[in-house]
Design a protein around this motif. Structure first.
Motif, short mmCIF file in Angstrom:
data_model
loop_
_atom_site.label_atom_id
_atom_site.label_comp_id
_atom_site.label_asym_id
_atom_site.label_seq_id
_atom_site.Cartn_x
_atom_site.Cartn_y
_atom_site.Cartn_z
N ARG A 13 0.77 -1.16 0.06
CA ARG A 13 -0.06 0.03 0.11
C ARG A 13 0.81 1.29 -0.22
O ARG A 13 0.28 2.41 -0.16
CB ARG A 13 -0.94 -0.25 1.16
N PHE A 17 0.28 6.24 -0.76
CA PHE A 17 0.72 7.28 0.31
C PHE A 17 1.85 7.91 0.30
O PHE A 17 2.39 8.84 1.24
CB PHE A 17 0.26 6.67 1.73
N HIS A 21 3.66 10.87 2.57
CA HIS A 21 4.89 10.57 3.46
C HIS A 21 6.03 11.42 3.14
O HIS A 21 6.68 12.11 4.29
CB HIS A 21 4.99 9.07 3.26
N PRO A 66 1.42 9.70 7.02
CA PRO A 66 0.12 9.11 6.40
C PRO A 66 0.40 7.38 6.22
O PRO A 66 -0.37 6.81 6.06
CB PRO A 66 0.23 9.69 4.97
N ARG A 69 -0.90 6.49 9.71
CA ARG A 69 -2.12 6.68 9.74
C ARG A 69 -2.87 5.52 9.21
O ARG A 69 -3.93 4.82 9.39
CB ARG A 69 -2.55 8.22 9.22
N GLU A 70 -2.71 5.16 7.76
CA GLU A 70 -3.09 4.14 6.83
C GLU A 70 -2.39 2.60 7.20
O GLU A 70 -2.84 1.80 6.45
CB GLU A 70 -2.81 4.66 5.41
N VAL A 72 0.52 1.53 6.66
CA VAL A 72 1.39 0.95 6.01
C VAL A 72 2.66 0.72 6.68
O VAL A 72 3.29 -0.43 6.20
CB VAL A 72 1.79 2.18 4.88
#
Length: 99
Positions: A13, A17, A21, A66, A69-70, A72
């Protein structure tokens, strides 16, 4: 001072992002918080050397990444006080650590 490690949890992923990042990293350097950032070898994620912020501020900043947060990467924050540095890094020393 902090060493932040970002280890991949779902590397597939990362491309989605990556721009966010990289913008997050740029902001950390512009704010004077990040001193160095780079990859963990061979492909484990990344690491950041940070200073001039307290732990709650570092934790909040890391949560704004990010990648974090996501999901990854998973982040680990190690805090330390330098007791000795090379003369080129004396700016990292605090008065408390010199005593």
């Amino acid at each position: 001072m902090f060493v932040i490690t970002l280890r991949f949890a779902d590397k597939s992923r990362a491309p989605a992002f990556l721009d966010g990042h990289n913008a997050w990293l740029r902001q950390g350097f512009e704010d004077g918080i990040f001193l160095a950032a780079g990859s963990l070898k061979p492909t484990g994620g990344g690491a950041i050397l940070a200073h001039q912020a307290d732990r709650p501020a570092i934790e909040a900043r890391v949560q704004d990444d990010p990648f974090v947060r996501e999901g990854v990467v998973s982040a680990d924050i190690l805090e330390f006080t330098p007791g000795r540095t090379d003369a080129r890094l004396d700016f990292l020393m605090t008065e408390a650590s010199r005593l």
